[in-house]
Design a protein around this motif. Sequence first.
Motif: not given
Length: 100
Positions: A70-84
Amino acid sequence: KIDEGDEIRRLRAQVATLQFEMKQLENDFESKVAEKNEELRQALQAIAGVHNELASERGQIAVTEQQYADNLKKKEEGHQQTIGELEVALRKLKKGDQEI
């Protein structure tokens, strides 16, 4: 010459002694069986305890793995949002450069 009555009494005494010894052996055997059954019961109880501990640890590991995922998924989502957000900012910068 041995009297027949004496021989019969002697044989009866031997039979009584053998019967007594057989009863003692039977009691000893039953006692040993009961002792071994108790040892086996305790061993099985210990095995069940270890089994339950392992099951509990497996459950804790599964929870930890799920939390990690779950934490990894949240980090990935955060990174994707930052990339976007960075891509949008970059497009704005490029668009601004083209207007100049």
